[in-house]
Design a protein around this motif. Structure first.
Motif, PDB file in Angstrom:
ATOM      1  N   SER A  77       5.714  11.123  -6.914  1.00 51.38           N
ATOM      2  CA  SER A  77       6.307  10.480  -5.606  1.00 51.38           C
ATOM      3  C   SER A  77       3.952  10.139  -5.291  1.00 51.38           C
ATOM      4  N   SER A  78       2.841  10.170  -6.057  1.00 51.47           N
ATOM      5  CA  SER A  78       2.097   9.997  -5.324  1.00 51.47           C
ATOM      6  C   SER A  78       1.967   8.921  -5.765  1.00 51.47           C
ATOM      7  N   LEU A  79       2.500   8.161  -6.604  1.00 47.71           N
ATOM      8  CA  LEU A  79       2.846   6.332  -6.920  1.00 47.71           C
ATOM      9  C   LEU A  79       4.135   5.805  -6.253  1.00 47.71           C
ATOM     10  N   ASP A  80       5.065   6.247  -6.625  1.00 50.87           N
ATOM     11  CA  ASP A  80       6.100   5.363  -5.789  1.00 50.87           C
ATOM     12  C   ASP A  80       5.952   4.631  -4.769  1.00 50.87           C
ATOM     13  N   GLN A  81       6.932   3.171  -4.356  1.00 55.66           N
ATOM     14  CA  GLN A  81       6.436   2.478  -3.657  1.00 55.66           C
ATOM     15  C   GLN A  81       7.249   1.438  -3.748  1.00 55.66           C
TER      16      GLN A  81
ATOM     17  N   THR B  76      -1.027  -3.676 -14.257  1.00 54.99           N
ATOM     18  CA  THR B  76      -0.656  -3.373 -13.044  1.00 54.99           C
ATOM     19  C   THR B  76      -0.767  -1.906 -12.060  1.00 54.99           C
ATOM     20  N   VAL B  77      -1.006  -1.358 -13.475  1.00 56.82           N
ATOM     21  CA  VAL B  77      -1.133   0.606 -12.908  1.00 56.82           C
ATOM     22  C   VAL B  77      -2.073   0.880 -12.136  1.00 56.82           C
ATOM     23  N   THR B  78      -3.293   0.209 -12.224  1.00 56.94           N
ATOM     24  CA  THR B  78      -4.900   0.257 -11.613  1.00 56.94           C
ATOM     25  C   THR B  78      -4.663   0.900 -10.147  1.00 56.94           C
ATOM     26  N   VAL B  79      -3.494  -0.499 -10.175  1.00 52.98           N
ATOM     27  CA  VAL B  79      -3.275  -0.480  -8.082  1.00 52.98           C
ATOM     28  C   VAL B  79      -2.159   0.963  -8.074  1.00 52.98           C
ATOM     29  N   ASN B  80      -1.557   1.129  -8.655  1.00 57.53           N
ATOM     30  CA  ASN B  80      -0.634   2.276  -8.042  1.00 57.53           C
ATOM     31  C   ASN B  80      -1.284   3.196  -8.317  1.00 57.53           C
TER      32      ASN B  80
ATOM     33  N   THR C 248       0.762  -1.114  -0.051  1.00 62.07           N
ATOM     34  CA  THR C 248       0.196  -0.372  -0.069  1.00 62.07           C
ATOM     35  C   THR C 248       0.851   1.145   0.465  1.00 62.07           C
ATOM     36  N   TYR C 249       0.406   2.309  -0.610  1.00 62.22           N
ATOM     37  CA  TYR C 249       1.322   2.990  -0.533  1.00 62.22           C
ATOM     38  C   TYR C 249       1.113   4.309   1.078  1.00 62.22           C
ATOM     39  N   GLY C 250       2.261   4.604   0.825  1.00 58.50           N
ATOM     40  CA  GLY C 250       2.454   4.430   2.736  1.00 58.50           C
ATOM     41  C   GLY C 250       2.885   3.823   3.690  1.00 58.50           C
ATOM     42  N   ARG C 251       2.817   2.621   2.834  1.00 53.31           N
ATOM     43  CA  ARG C 251       3.601   1.649   4.340  1.00 53.31           C
ATOM     44  C   ARG C 251       5.178   1.056   4.398  1.00 53.31           C
TER      45      ARG C 251
END
Lengths: 491, 95
Positions: A212-216, A433-437, A198-201
């Motif tokens: 930056s709003s997508l990178d994990q 995969t991109v929908t998930v980001n 999850t973004y932010g994990r």
């Protein structure tokens, strides 16, 4: 002792605890394997001295009975992570000679848990690519080949070096990052497991920024269990990253092997795209059957905005990239190419330092953010993104526990095969995969079979925000049913 | 919306990337392909939709306004291609 490289992280943990081998022997086995596999171009820098030093420290720890959770486990690190005093260039010429003076939070977490660094792994330049062909170090070669052919295949991207290194036994596990599919797509192309949390994990601090709003960050590994072990260490709550979410990190490994009986698995009809190869269809059907056999219930679901995820991504990601990459100006780090004045110095530096794909995306990003276009492009894309996220929220609210899809629309393709194609054709690799980001959700790719040419294929499971445990639980069912996939060694 | 060569050159200037006439010509085609691809977003009705700002509802974290790391000047300039003592050196910008 080269067979030590066949051990999973879980087996390494047990073997070291039982004294069957030392951390030093294990690291030496990997360093030898890396030396013998240089034609795969997975590592851009090998750090043998550092690795041997860390392994010796691990042996001392084990002898004192103070082993940590990843004690002595040799890992490869994507070139996107800042590693103190060690090369970090995002596979770009513009960061020529850059040696960070600090450590990223994710890699710092791994070292604090006892892991051993083998070196830095190749990738697409600034993580922009789906084939690892945009690297300034040249393409990475997939250890898998089509049956009866010697033609080099791509490992996918952008974490292509990570995927090849894990698949070819050049590290026990690797770090990757995923902005639109950059962990899951290469994992799928190489028969390895890859999870984008999850973004932010995972903290983004010290990871060279793309969008930056997508990178994990997330791990690539050989098994679902190993991914769970690695993610436990990589994830943390970090005050240095304001988007790091304040939630405790669970013991992911505990969810591996838990029953899936009674779970509801969503099967989104919009992922059945036109022209989908029959093999991918068949793989998806098998995945449904495996989960149903294990007691889960398959539910037909709709995610109506799916088709808009990729076009929205190609506004949001380049816009954020153009902003993030503005820092490469030839002043503070990396390459500098002189010019007549300061502006021409900037322009010459960036012209020489960025590769074609990076320039293309920075240009798109600059255009969509330029005066008068912000609302028409970026703002609209962020609204579409909210709708994509809402699609997922709706099905989760209806009681769906996880979503099953193919990971990629095809198996690996040949090196240079798509060189003449339009950029869009390459972008379509990330369609599942991109929908998930875009929605910020966790997604895992788990190897699920081979195509008729003997190349790996994978399934993807998508979960609720911060429910990575559900992905390890359901992913293990796929792994149990499909088995493991190991390339035959030819290098 | 499509771009012509002049717009490509203007965007390159904004992005601080030197491009030759040939490169601008090639980029024109590529950028128009991508801009054509993203045009399908215009089909979506976004009336009343708030743009997405975060994955889960979170409050912006704020840290205490205090100096936590000091005396880092040597580290900060360590990777500079041209430096003098603790300064980044750039071409002359003010006469």
């Amino acid at each position: 002792m080269s067979d030590l490289t066949t051990l999973t992280i879980a087996e390494i943990r047990d073997g070291l605890a039982a004294g069957r081998f030392s951390a030093l022997e294990l690291t030496q086995a990997y360093l030898a394997a890396m030396e013998a596999a240089r034609e795969l171009n997975a590592y851009v820098v090998e750090t043998p001295d550092k690795a041997l030093g860390m392994a010796a420290e691990s042996d001392a720890r084990i002898a004192r009975g103070e082993a940590r959770s990843l004690e002595g486990v040799p890992l490869g690190i994507k070139d996107l992570f800042c590693t103190e005093g060690v090369h970090a260039q995002a596979a770009s010429r513009i960061l020529d000679g850059f040696k960070p003076v600090y450590e990223s939070t994710v890699t710092g977490n791994l070292w604090a848990d006892g892991a051993v660094m083998l070196g830095k792994l190749n990738m697409d330049e600034f993580a922009m690519g789906s084939s690892n062909e945009t690297s300034c170090y040249g393409p990475v070669v997939n250890p898998w080949r089509s049956a009866g052919s010697n033609a080099p295949m791509v490992p996918g991207g952008s974490s292509g070096g990570s995927a090849t290194a894990v698949a070819a036994r050049l590290c026990a596990g690797a770090t990757g990052t995923d902005t639109g599919g950059s962990i899951r797509q290469p994992a799928a192309f190489t028969g390895t497991v890859g999870i984008k949390p999850t973004y932010g994990r995972c903290s983004r601090w010290g990871i060279i920024a793309f969008a930056s709003s997508l990178d994990q960050a997330g791990p690539l590994s050989r098994t679902v269990r190993d991914a769970a072990i690695m993610l436990k260490s990589m994830a943390s709550v970090d005050p240095k990253d304001t988007t790091s979410v304040d939630q405790p990190v669970p013991d992911y490994e505990a969810s591996v092997g838990q029953s899936v009986k009674g779970l509801r698995i969503g099967v989104p009809r919009e992922y059945r795209i036109d022209g989908m190869p029959p093999e991918i269809e068949a793989l998806w059907e098998r995945g449904k059957a495996w989960l149903a056999d294990a007691g889960a219930e398959m539910v037909d679901i709709s995610l109506p905005h799916t088709k808009y995820a990729l076009p929205a991504y190609y506004i949001v990601a380049p816009a954020e990239a153009s902003s993030n990459l503005a820092r490469y100006d030839g002043v503070r780090y990396g390459l500098r190419v002189p010019g007549d004045d300061i502006v021409s110095m900037y322009e010459n530096t960036r012209a020489a330092g960025f590769g074609k794909e990076v320039k293309r995306r920075v240009m798109i990003g600059t255009y969509v953010l330029s005066a008068g276009y912000y609302d028409a492009y970026y703002l609209r894309a962020q609204k579409v993104r909210a709708l994509i996220k809402r699609d997922f929220e709706t099905v989760f609210a209806d009681g769906v526990d996880a979503i099953l899809t193919p990971a990629t629309p095809s198996a690996a393709f040949g090196v240079a095969e798509k060189a003449v194609a339009s950029p869009i054709e390459m972008y379509l690799n990330d369609i599942f995969t991109v929908t998930v980001n875009m929605a910020g959700l966790p997604g895992i790719a788990v190897p699920a079979g081979l195509d008729d040419k003997g190349l790996p294929l994978a399934l993807q499971l998508i979960g609720r925000p911060f429910d990575e445990e559900m992905l390890f639980r359901t992913g293990q069912v796929i792994e149990d049913a499909a088995g493991y996939f190991v390339p035959e060694r030819w290098w | 919306m499509s771009v012509d060569k002049d717009i490509v050159k203007r965007v390159a200037r904004l992005a601080r990337i030197a491009v030759s006439d040939e490169e601008a010509e090639a980029l024109k085609g590529e950028l128009n392909t991508i801009l054509g691809f993203v045009e399908q977003l215009n089909e979506v009705d976004v009336t009343g939709v708030e743009p997405m700002t975060s994955v889960v509802a979170v409050e912006m974290k704020k840290r205490t306004d205090v100096v936590t790391e000091r005396d880092q000047a040597a580290k900060i300039v360590a990777n500079a291609p041209v430096r003098e003592e603790h300064f980044f050196v750039v071409p002359k910008v003010v006469e």
